[in-house]
Design a protein around this motif. Structure first.
Motif, mmCIF file in Angstrom:
data_model
loop_
_atom_site.group_PDB
_atom_site.id
_atom_site.type_symbol
_atom_site.label_atom_id
_atom_site.label_comp_id
_atom_site.label_asym_id
_atom_site.label_seq_id
_atom_site.Cartn_x
_atom_site.Cartn_y
_atom_site.Cartn_z
ATOM 1 N N GLY A 808 -13.840 10.322 -36.569
ATOM 2 C CA GLY A 808 -14.904 9.646 -34.685
ATOM 3 C C GLY A 808 -15.111 8.500 -34.804
ATOM 4 N N GLY A 809 -16.386 8.404 -34.084
ATOM 5 C CA GLY A 809 -16.552 6.906 -33.692
ATOM 6 C C GLY A 809 -17.090 6.262 -35.191
ATOM 7 N N MET A 810 -17.113 7.363 -36.739
ATOM 8 C CA MET A 810 -17.963 6.766 -38.171
ATOM 9 C C MET A 810 -17.463 5.741 -38.874
ATOM 10 S SD MET A 810 -20.959 8.105 -37.307
ATOM 11 C CE MET A 810 -21.750 9.961 -36.885
ATOM 12 N N GLY A 811 -16.910 4.899 -38.078
ATOM 13 C CA GLY A 811 -15.946 4.216 -38.885
ATOM 14 C C GLY A 811 -15.099 4.008 -38.849
ATOM 15 N N GLY A 812 -14.233 5.052 -37.649
ATOM 16 C CA GLY A 812 -12.577 4.858 -37.957
ATOM 17 C C GLY A 812 -12.300 3.828 -37.771
ATOM 18 N N GLY A 813 -12.582 3.093 -36.133
ATOM 19 C CA GLY A 813 -11.803 1.719 -36.192
ATOM 20 C C GLY A 813 -11.059 1.774 -35.635
ATOM 21 N N GLY A 814 -10.258 0.778 -34.150
ATOM 22 C CA GLY A 814 -9.496 0.873 -34.118
ATOM 23 C C GLY A 814 -8.901 1.598 -32.649
ATOM 24 N N ILE A 815 -10.484 2.293 -31.903
ATOM 25 C CA ILE A 815 -10.310 3.306 -30.893
ATOM 26 C C ILE A 815 -11.557 1.450 -29.405
ATOM 27 C CG2 ILE A 815 -9.958 5.028 -31.820
ATOM 28 C CD1 ILE A 815 -13.149 5.681 -30.646
ATOM 29 N N THR A 816 -11.438 0.804 -30.214
ATOM 30 C CA THR A 816 -12.405 0.433 -29.448
ATOM 31 C C THR A 816 -11.835 -0.519 -28.483
ATOM 32 O OG1 THR A 816 -14.011 0.269 -31.045
ATOM 33 C CG2 THR A 816 -14.452 -1.629 -29.481
ATOM 34 N N PRO A 817 -12.102 -0.291 -27.176
ATOM 35 C CA PRO A 817 -10.972 -1.222 -26.621
ATOM 36 C C PRO A 817 -11.819 -2.520 -26.368
ATOM 37 C CG PRO A 817 -12.730 0.297 -24.779
ATOM 38 C CD PRO A 817 -13.175 0.538 -26.678
ATOM 39 N N ASN A 861 -22.403 -0.348 -28.562
ATOM 40 C CA ASN A 861 -22.863 0.220 -27.404
ATOM 41 C C ASN A 861 -21.768 0.041 -26.990
ATOM 42 O OD1 ASN A 861 -25.868 1.314 -27.417
ATOM 43 N ND2 ASN A 861 -25.794 0.095 -28.567
ATOM 44 N N MET A 862 -20.785 0.992 -26.225
ATOM 45 C CA MET A 862 -19.386 1.023 -25.442
ATOM 46 C C MET A 862 -18.981 1.831 -24.395
ATOM 47 S SD MET A 862 -17.321 -0.055 -29.567
ATOM 48 C CE MET A 862 -17.741 1.517 -30.454
ATOM 49 N N ILE A 863 -17.887 0.961 -24.017
ATOM 50 C CA ILE A 863 -17.765 1.807 -22.374
ATOM 51 C C ILE A 863 -16.569 1.517 -23.048
ATOM 52 C CG2 ILE A 863 -17.305 2.409 -20.320
ATOM 53 C CD1 ILE A 863 -20.339 1.106 -20.137
ATOM 54 N N ALA A 864 -16.040 2.900 -23.453
ATOM 55 C CA ALA A 864 -14.556 3.709 -23.548
ATOM 56 C C ALA A 864 -13.162 3.264 -21.896
ATOM 57 C CB ALA A 864 -13.580 3.650 -24.216
ATOM 58 N N LEU A 872 -13.634 6.519 -19.633
ATOM 59 C CA LEU A 872 -14.059 7.679 -20.649
ATOM 60 C C LEU A 872 -14.899 8.086 -21.380
ATOM 61 C CD1 LEU A 872 -10.026 6.945 -21.936
ATOM 62 C CD2 LEU A 872 -10.362 8.287 -20.464
ATOM 63 N N TYR A 873 -15.607 7.046 -22.124
ATOM 64 C CA TYR A 873 -16.841 7.874 -22.541
ATOM 65 C C TYR A 873 -17.992 6.551 -22.755
ATOM 66 C CZ TYR A 873 -14.661 6.338 -26.784
ATOM 67 O OH TYR A 873 -13.862 5.565 -27.670
ATOM 68 N N SER A 874 -19.100 6.641 -23.199
ATOM 69 C CA SER A 874 -19.636 5.664 -23.532
ATOM 70 C C SER A 874 -20.556 5.993 -25.046
ATOM 71 C CB SER A 874 -21.530 5.471 -22.478
ATOM 72 O OG SER A 874 -21.746 6.870 -22.882
ATOM 73 N N GLU A 875 -20.372 5.269 -25.809
ATOM 74 C CA GLU A 875 -20.371 5.339 -27.210
ATOM 75 C C GLU A 875 -21.506 4.377 -28.122
ATOM 76 O OE1 GLU A 875 -17.484 6.579 -30.686
ATOM 77 O OE2 GLU A 875 -17.862 4.368 -30.237
ATOM 78 N N THR A 876 -22.460 4.967 -28.530
ATOM 79 C CA THR A 876 -23.796 3.996 -29.322
ATOM 80 C C THR A 876 -24.131 5.120 -30.585
ATOM 81 O OG1 THR A 876 -25.259 6.177 -29.310
ATOM 82 C CG2 THR A 876 -25.076 3.921 -27.823
ATOM 83 N N THR A 877 -23.501 3.671 -31.679
ATOM 84 C CA THR A 877 -23.265 4.245 -32.941
ATOM 85 C C THR A 877 -24.188 3.923 -33.671
ATOM 86 O OG1 THR A 877 -21.088 2.995 -33.640
ATOM 87 C CG2 THR A 877 -20.729 5.265 -32.783
ATOM 88 N N SER A 878 -24.200 3.989 -35.483
ATOM 89 C CA SER A 878 -25.248 3.234 -36.227
ATOM 90 C C SER A 878 -24.941 3.967 -37.803
ATOM 91 C CB SER A 878 -27.102 3.560 -35.751
ATOM 92 O OG SER A 878 -27.174 5.266 -35.759
ATOM 93 N N ARG A 879 -24.549 2.583 -38.378
ATOM 94 C CA ARG A 879 -24.125 2.959 -39.872
ATOM 95 C C ARG A 879 -25.703 1.999 -40.566
ATOM 96 N NH1 ARG A 879 -18.604 1.892 -40.676
ATOM 97 N NH2 ARG A 879 -18.623 0.734 -39.186
ATOM 98 N N ARG A 880 -25.127 2.403 -41.782
ATOM 99 C CA ARG A 880 -26.178 2.034 -43.017
ATOM 100 C C ARG A 880 -25.428 2.212 -44.287
ATOM 101 N NH1 ARG A 880 -31.968 3.376 -42.614
ATOM 102 N NH2 ARG A 880 -32.607 1.893 -44.473
ATOM 103 N N ARG A 881 -25.623 1.124 -45.370
ATOM 104 C CA ARG A 881 -25.238 1.342 -46.576
ATOM 105 C C ARG A 881 -26.410 0.951 -47.778
ATOM 106 N NH1 ARG A 881 -20.019 -1.631 -48.332
ATOM 107 N NH2 ARG A 881 -21.044 -2.962 -49.493
ATOM 108 N N ASP A 882 -26.140 1.926 -48.892
ATOM 109 C CA ASP A 882 -26.902 1.720 -49.785
ATOM 110 C C ASP A 882 -28.388 0.850 -49.285
ATOM 111 O OD1 ASP A 882 -24.662 3.109 -51.741
ATOM 112 O OD2 ASP A 882 -23.546 1.274 -51.603
#
Length: 921
Positions: A808-817, A861-864, A872-882
Motif C-alpha cells: 500500500g502506502g508502506m514505502g511503495g512510493g510513486g503514488i504521492t500527488p 499526511n497527504m490528500i490524494a 480520492l483519499y486521505s492518508e497518514t503513514t509512519s515508519r521507523r527503522r532499526d
C-alpha cells in the motif's frame, strides 16, 4: 627536469665564455685551459632524506638558481642553472657549474628542493674560493713555486669544487609517528567559493558503515529512512571521484571515503542535468605515501552481522599501487503503520454504475532485509615524470539481499469484494535481489610549465547487472475470519546497464588576472530489463510483463572565463552546450511501444561575482541554469511491481528548466573557525511531478489499485536562508552547526491541484560535536531535526525499500500527488565513542549507536486527488527503522617508509641520517 638540465648546460656554456673573457690566468699570467676548466667544473651533490625518519626521498625536485648577465638590460638576472630529480636512493648530482664570477668573486647559488608531502627546502650554497686559493698556494710552495706545470695543484682542488652537501633533511607537512604517518587534524569543513569540503576520515559515527551514514552527518544534506538523499530539499546528483556513478550510497563503504564535496549551485562546468538539486561528490581515499601503508578493520552489529575491510598501498619509484576490499553483512528491520480514509472525502452518493472504491483501512507492517554486499577497488598511479601522471582504477561491487514483509490490513467497506462490512487481509512476501557492478577508469593529467595550466583526460566505464525474484501472497478474510480468497503472485526480473563517460578539461591562467577553463564531455547510457509477473493458477497477467530497451547519449562542451578586475573584485562567466539523444521501446504481451528518437539542444549560461569585503570575508553572487530530462521510465514504462500502486509512463512529458540564484557570505576567522551564510532561490518551469490518476477494483487480484503517472506542473520554486559554522572551541571540542530555513511550493493548477505557492516555512538543523578526552578517548554526537515540511515533488519513498511489494502506502512510493501533503517533524541523534590503543594510536576501537533515543520516525499526511481535483483519499503513514542500532568496530593501521622494499640491500650505501659532510657555505 631534462629541460632544466638542458638549460643548465646552455648556461654553463655561456658562463664559460663569460668567465674566459673577464678572467685572466688563475694565479697570475695567462693561465691554462686545464685551470680554466677547473674553474667551470663545480659539482654539488648530496642526498635528500626525511628529517624525522632519515629515510631517503626519491624523485624530489632539485633546482639550482644563480646570477646571469643580461646584456640587454646590463644587469644580473637570476635564472635556473641546473635541475634534476633525486634518484631512487635520494641522491642528486649537479655538475659543470661555474665556480667564480667576474673579478673572481664567489657565485652564490640558491638550492631549492621540493617533494609531495614535504615543506619546500631552500638555502644558499657556494664554493669557498678563499679556501681554494690558500690550498693551491700551499701546494705550489710545496713544489718549490714551480709554475711551469699547468696541472700543478689542480688535483688537490677537486675536494673544493666537488662539494658534498651531505644529507639534506626535508620536514614533512604531516606529523610522523614511528612508521605510521598520522596527518595533523585538518579542519572538519573547508569553505570555498564554489563548494564546501568535509573531511570525514575522523568521523567516529561512520565507522563500519556506508556512504549513507556519512551523508547523514553532512550539513545541508538529509537522508530519509529509505536512503533517498536530498540537498536543501532537492535531489542531488551523486558523483564518485568527480564522475557519475551507478553505485548507490549503501554500496560505498564509509571507511573508504576521504572527503565529501557539496556543490549547491554548480556552474556550467558541470553536467547541466546533475546540478538542479546540486552535486555531492564522494572522494575516495587515495594514498600516495612512499613505502607501504594500510589499515585492516572489522566489526559486528547488534544482529551479529560482521563487517571487515583491508586497505593497502605501496609506492616504489614511479609506481604507486593501491587496493581496497570491503565486506558487510546486513540486517535491517522496518516497522510501519498506515491509516487510509476514502469514505469521508469521496462522493458516497454517486449514482454511477462504477462508483469509486470507497474504503477506510488500517495497516501494520514489519519488513526485514538480510544480505550482504562487498566492494573491491584496485589500481595504480604511474608518475611518468614531474608533469605527467597516469592513473588506472578498477572496481567491483556485488550484493545479495533478501526481503521478507508481513502486512496486516483491516478494511471497512471494501467495495466490490465484501460490500457487507469489514474485512481483513494478510499480505506476506519474500523477495531477493542480486546486483553486480564492474567499473574501470583511466585518468591522465599533464601539467604545463606555466603555473596552474593543466589538462586532464579521463574515461570511465561502469557495467552492471541485477536479478530479482519475489513471491507475494495475499489472503482476504471476512469479518468472521473465514478466508475469502488467496492470491499468489510471482515476479522475476533481470536487467543490465552500461554507463560510459569520457571527458577532457583544460585550465589556462592566461595572465595573472585572467583564466580560462574549457572542456568536452560525452555520456552514453544503455539499459535493458525483463520483468515477468504471473499469477498462480492463472499465468501471465496481460500487459504487465515487459521487456525494455533504452539508450541515452549526451554530448557537451563548456567554456568559462574568469577575471580579477581588482584586488577586491573578480567575476566569472560561462556557457555550456548540451546535445542529448534518447530512444527506446517497451514490449509486452499486448503490444510494443516505441519512443520516437528525441533530440534536444540546450544552452546553459552561468555567472559569478566575488567581492572581498575584508582579508577574511568574501561576498559572492552566482547564477546558474539546469535541466531535468524525463527518463525513459517516466516516458513509457508502466511499473506493476507494486500491485496496489501502479506507476504509468507519460510520453508527452517535457524537460523542466531551472534558474538558480545564490548569495554567499563567507567569513574565515582562522583555519578552524568559519561561517557561511547563504541565501538561495530556485524557479523551475514545467517541473515534473507525480500525479495520482485513478483508482479501481482489480477483481483478478482482489485488490484496490491506485494508478499514478508523471505530469508537468506549471512551475515550482524553492527559497531559503542557510547558516553553516565550523568552530574549534578548544583543543578538546569541535563544533559544526547547520540550519536551513526554506519555503517551497508548486503551481499545479493545470493538473487540477490547488495552488501551493503560498509560503510554507520549514527548517532543517544539524549539530555535530566532537570531544577529545584524556586517555585517548573521543566522543562524537550528531543531532538532526527536520521541522514540518512539504512533500517534495514526486513524493517520498522509493529508495532501497520502496516499490517491492503489496505494501500500500508502506514505502511503495510513486503514488504521492505533488504538493498535497506534508512530512511530520522528525529528529534523532547518533553517538560514537572511540578509544585509541598502542604506540602511535595504531589500534582504534569504536562503539556507535544510530538513533540513540529511538525518536527517528518518518511520518506523512497527504490528500490524494485525481487530475480533475476530486479527492480520492486521505492518508497518514509512519515508519521507523532499526531504533537504537549499535555497532562495534576495530581498526589497525600499519605502514613503513621503506624505499628499498623490493630491492636487495646495498651495504655500501649508508641509509643512516648523517651521511656526508655538513652544510655548504
Amino acid at each position: 627536469m631534462k629541460r632544466y638540465s638542458f638549460i643548465g648546460l646552455l648556461l654553463f656554456s655561456f658562463f664559460s665564455l663569460n668567465l674566459k673573457a673577464q678572467m685572466g690566468g688563475f694565479g697570475g699570467g695567462g693561465g691554462s685551459s686545464a685551470m680554466k676548466g677547473a674553474m667551470n667544473s663545480g659539482h654539488f651533490y648530496g642526498k635528500v632524506v626525511d628529517s624525522a625518519t632519515g629515510q631517503v626521498i626519491p624523485f624530489a625536485a632539485v633546482q639550482l638558481t644563480g646570477p646571469k648577465w643580461d646584456s640587454a638590460s646590463q644587469t644580473m638576472k637570476t635564472v635556473i642553472i641546473a635541475g634534476q630529480l633525486t634518484t631512487d636512493n635520494g641522491e642528486f648530482s649537479l655538475e659543470k657549474l661555474p665556480v667564480a664570477g667576474p673579478m673572481f668573486t664567489p657565485i652564490k647559488y640558491t638550492l631549492q628542493i621540493s617533494s609531495m608531502g614535504y615543506n619546500v627546502y631552500s638555502r644558499t650554497v657556494s664554493f669557498d674560493l678563499s679556501q681554494m686559493m690558500a690550498k693551491r698556494k700551499k701546494m705550489m710552495a710545496a713544489q718549490g713555486g714551480d709554475n711551469s706545470n699547468p696541472m700543478a695543484g689542480v688535483e688537490g682542488l677537486i675536494d673544493i669544487v666537488d662539494k658534498d652537501l651531505g644529507n639534506i633533511k626535508l620536514s614533512s607537512t604531516s606529523h610522523q609517528l614511528g612508521t605510521v604517518t598520522v596527518s595533523g587534524d585538518p579542519p572538519p569543513m573547508e569553505i570555498k567559493l564554489d563548494k564546501r569540503v568535509f573531511d570525514v576520515t575522523k568521523s567516529i559515527t561512520n565507522a563500519g558503515g556506508t556512504a549513507e551514514d556519512v551523508l547523514k552527518t553532512i550539513p545541508s544534506v538529509n537522508v530519509d529512512i529509505d536512503g533517498n538523499v536530498t540537498l536543501r530539499n532537492s535531489s542531488p546528483q551523486i558523483y564518485v571521484d568527480g564522475m557519475p556513478s551507478t553505485l548507490t550510497i549503501d554500496q560505498i563503504p564509509a571507511d573508504e571515503i576521504d572527503k565529501i564535496e557539496v556543490i549547491t549551485n554548480p556552474s556550467a562546468k558541470y553536467d547541466a542535468a546533475a546540478g538542479g538539486g546540486g552535486i555531492i561528490n564522494i572522494i575516495m581515499k587515495h594514498n600516495e605515501a612512499l613505502g607501504y601503508n594500510g589499515m585492516v578493520r572489522g566489526g559486528v552489529d547488534q544482529y551479529g552481522k560482521l563487517t571487515g575491510g583491508l586497505d593497502i598501498n605501496i609506492r616504489q619509484k614511479k609506481l604507486n599501487v593501491f587496493a581496497d576490499v570491503f565486506y558487510k553483512a546486513i540486517e535491517h528491520k522496518m516497522y510501519g503503520a498506515e491509516t487510509k480514509n476514502a469514505d469521508s472525502i469521496g462522493n458516497v452518493g454517486n449514482p454511477s454504475p462504477n462508483p469509486p472504491p470507497y474504503l477506510n483501512s488500517n495497516q501494520h507492517d514489519t519488513n526485514t532485509m538480510e544480505g550482504y554486499f562487498s566492494f573491491a577497488r584496485a589500481g595504480f598511479d604511474y608518475f611518468i615524470d614531474n608533469r605527467n601522471t597516469l592513473t588506472i582504477t578498477g572496481t567491483y561491487g556485488t550484493g545479495n539481499f533478501g526481503t521478507s514483509d508481513d502486512l496486516h490490513t483491516n478494511t471497512d467497506t471494501l467495495h466490490g469484494l465484501n460490500p457487507s462490512g469489514n474485512s481483513s487481509t494478510i499480505e506476506y512476501s519474500n523477495s531477493t535481489r542480486v546486483f553486480n557492478n564492474v567499473g574501470t577508469s583511466v585518468l591522465f593529467k599533464h601539467l604545463y610549465p606555466k603555473d596552474e595550466e593543466n589538462i586532464t583526460a579521463s574515461i570511465t566505464a561502469n557495467e552492471g547487472s541485477t536479478t530479482g525474484s519475489g513471491t507475494y501472497v495475499t489472503e482476504n478474510f471476512d469479518p468472521s475470519g473465514n478466508e475469502i480468497s488467496k492470491i499468489t503472485e510471482d515476479q522475476t526480473s533481470n536487467g543490465s546497464s552500461g554507463y560510459y563517460v569520457g571527458k577532457v578539461d583544460y585550465t589556462d591562467p592566461v595572465t595573472k588576472k585572467s583564466k580560462i577553463d574549457a572542456g568536452v564531455m560525452a555520456t552514453i547510457n544503455n539499459v535493458n530489463s525483463v520483468n515477468d509477473i504471473t499469477l498462480e493458477s492463472y499465468g501471465e497477467i496481460p500487459g504487465e510483463s515487459s521487456t525494455t530497451k533504452y539508450n541515452q547519449q549526451v554530448y557537451a562542451a563548456y567554456f568559462m572565463y574568469s577575471h580579477d578586475f581588482s584586488a577586491l573584485f573578480s567575476a566569472q562567466a560561462a556557457v555550456r552546450m548540451e546535445q542529448s539523444f534518447y530512444s527506446g521501446q517497451v514490449t509486452t504481451s499486448i503490444d510494443t511501444e516505441k519512443l520516437a528518437p528525441q533530440s534536444l539542444l540546450y544552452f546553459f549560461p552561468s555567472a559569478a561575482a566575488t567581492y572581498h569585503l575584508t582579508e577574511n570575508t568574501d561576498l559572492q553572487l552566482n547564477y546558474t541554469t539546469h535541466i531535468t530530462r524525463p527518463n525513459f521510465s517516466q516516458l513509457v514504462v508502466n511499473n506493476y511491481s507494486n500491485a496496489q500502486n501502479i506507476q504509468t509512463g507519460n510520453p508527452n512529458l517535457k524537460p523542466s528548466y531551472m534558474n538558480s540564484f545564490e548569495l554567499n557570505l563567507i567569513k574565515s576567522f582562522d583555519k578552524k573557525n568559519s561561517l557561511l551564510i547563504s541565501a538561495y532561490y530556485k524557479r523551475t518551469t514545467n517541473i515534473i511531478t507525480t500525479q495520482l490518476d485513478s483508482a479501481q477494483n482489480n477483481m483478478l487480484l482482489r485488490e484496490i489499485q491506485y494508478f499514478s503517472t508523471y505530469e508537468n506542473a506549471n512551475y515550482g520554486y524553492q527559497e531559503g536562508l542557510e547558516f553553516t559554522s565550523q568552530n574549534s572551541i578548544s583543543s578538546w571540542l569541535d563544533i559544526t552547526g547547520n540550519i536551513n530555513f526554506f519555503e517551497s511550493g508548486i503551481n499545479a493548477t493545470n493538473l487540477g491541484i490547488p495552488d501551493t505557492t503560498k509560503p510554507f516555512l520549514s527548517y532543517f538543523a544539524k549539530l555535530n560535536l566532537t570531544f577529545k578526552l584524556p586517555k585517548n578517548f573521543s566522543i562524537q554526537l550528531n543531532g538532526n531535526y527536520l521541522s514540518k515540511a512539504e512533500v517534495p515533488p514526486g513524493g517520498s519513498g522509493g529508495g532501497r525499500w520502496g516499490g517491492g511489494g503489496f505494501g500500500g502506502g508502506m514505502g511503495g512510493g510513486g503514488i504521492t500527488p505533488s504538493a498535497s501533503g506534508y512530512i511530520d517533524p522528525n529528529y534523532w541523534m547518533d553517538i560514537g565513542i572511540k578509544k585509541d590503543f598502542m604506540k602511535n594510536n595504531k589500534l582504534s576501537v569504536t562503539f556507535n549507536v544510530k538513533d540513540l533515543f529511538g525518536t527517528s520516525v518518518s511520518a506523512t499526511n497527504m490528500i490524494a486527488t485525481n487530475p480533475t481535483g476530486i479527492p480520492l483519499y486521505s492518508e497518514t503513514t509512519s515508519r521507523r527503522r532499526d531504533p537504537h542500532f549499535f555497532q562495534l568496530t576495530a581498526s589497525y593501521k600499519f605502514g613503513q617508509t621503506d624505499l628499498t622494499l623490493f630491492k636487495k640491500k646495498n651495504n655500501n650505501i649508508d641509509m643512516g641520517p648523517d651521511m656526508g659532510a655538513g652544510d655548504a657555505q
